[in-house]
Write an enzyme that holds these catalytic residues in place. Sequence first.
Site, PDB file in Angstrom:
ATOM      1  N   SER A 135     -74.567 -88.138  18.159  1.00 50.77           N
ATOM      2  CA  SER A 135     -73.527 -88.462  18.602  1.00 50.77           C
ATOM      3  C   SER A 135     -71.734 -88.603  18.190  1.00 50.77           C
ATOM      4  CB  SER A 135     -74.557 -89.336  19.656  1.00 50.77           C
ATOM      5  OG  SER A 135     -74.990 -89.086  20.248  1.00 50.77           O
ATOM      6  N   GLU A 172     -62.520 -53.355  -4.955  1.00 47.50           N
ATOM      7  CA  GLU A 172     -60.940 -53.154  -5.803  1.00 47.50           C
ATOM      8  C   GLU A 172     -59.939 -52.196  -5.408  1.00 47.50           C
ATOM      9  OE1 GLU A 172     -60.244 -56.855  -6.631  1.00 47.50           O
ATOM     10  OE2 GLU A 172     -61.595 -57.371  -5.831  1.00 47.50           O
TER      11      GLU A 172
END
Length: 530
Positions: free
Chosen positions: A355, A77
Amino acid sequence: MTGTWLLGIAAVLMISAVTLFYTLSDIPRPETLPLPQVATILYSDGSVMARIGTVNRTIVKLDRVPASVRWDILAAEDRGFYKEPGVSIKGTMRAAISDLTGGDPQGGSGITQQYAKNAYLSNARTLSRKLKELAIAVKLSRQYSKDQILEFYLNTVYFGRGAYGIQAAAETFFGRDVSKLNTAQGAVLAAQLRAPSYYDPAVNPREAQARWRYVVRGMLSTKHLSQEQADKLVYPNVLRPDNGTLGTTGPTALIVHQVIQDLETHGITEAEINTRGLRIQTTIDRNAQNVALSSIRQTFANLTPQQRNFKNALVAVHPKTGAVVAYYGGPNGKNYAGKVDNFDWAGIGSRPPGSSFKPFTLATVLTQTMRKTAARPALTISSFVDGSYCVLIQGRQICNDPGDRGVSSSSVSVSLAMKYSLNTTFDQLAEQAGPNNVAATAHAAGIAKTDGNGKKTLANSNGRTGFGIGIGDYAVRPIDQAVGFATFANNGGRNDPYFVQKAVDSNGETVYEHKQATKRALDPKVANDV
């Protein structure tokens, strides 16, 4: 000259505002901060889906936190915390301008400013909030030492799963006191801070581990780990979430995670969700959701032992808006094999769609025909193409399914090839149209361009796309596939998926409301023919 004067006046006003906030603002200590309020998540009809925000916070002294864990946090941080000033004027102004102009939410905040923001329990995208944050950060830097500020931060920052502060996080994720955490475990907690819901190891394991590696690299760069030490680190075991802290269990909890991530994308953090008593109206249709769950149960009711490793997912998207009206990401509990499975297979998991991907191949071919693309076959749905039972493509034999032998032919219409889902036809079409062009069509329609690790989708491990894309050889997330199909149904107009219609705080103030933005992905004629 006028512009210079205006900038000068604006600068004076901002400095005056910061000075005023500095004078009037008190510095809240962790033990004085208001406790969070429960957030309520609603179905689209206003009925309650879940309530979240269980409070879990225990304040500890900094010396209880192992030094290696503190450096884990700073590596994630604020790597320059001990060397640099407590505020970033440039970063704050950049973030404020971005907020005010509606740009992407900006960080621009180190540990000191993050604590200042947490203390005011608001992420309102306003200049006054940014200036107040800056004033408090300046005051913090002058009144307290770096160690004291770090202690304040570690006792208030949100780590996810309802855990506020590092002691609660240590207990929640590892079942131990913070003083017993090691470097690897500290890196897990540090990795959570950027987006606690998204980087939860139980929700997004790959991304959580990637972020963990980022923290470890940060420890290397700040010289708080040697290369030898870093090489020996292993990602630790993390406790599974206690669903009771989320406020809901099972598949619904996965919807809650998606709701949280949707809001985080728009600058509203999970910590704010848990602290402001938000009422969040989602897009989930209660009736549609019940039908979805019933369909899952009925379809997978009588599985054989071999079938119990199935993973299933369901996403329904409203074509006109992109609203997710039904969502099933998995059991978020015991699966069909009796094993715990908390993974979200609809929004995070991906599998080759087979498909069901062929419509994107057809859309690519039809688009090229409309545009009269050079060196590409001019085909319509009435054109005849090769649908032989087996063909050779780039040295590979491709065959249709055995059940399609009777309808396979060297000359078959495109519409019939789609109706019978002939593999040989669509692999050949993908090769002729260009595999990368098929991928571009799918991306435009709604398939994500990158996965959670930032890697290119619709491609192999080397980043290349082959003709196999024609029949869905590359992994796709179910939610993306749903968006793609919704684009066809919406005459080629794409709407990004979303879960949140509106969020209102406990004072009735609207903190977020969805704004629709349809994008043209396909020509309406192409979408209609597909």
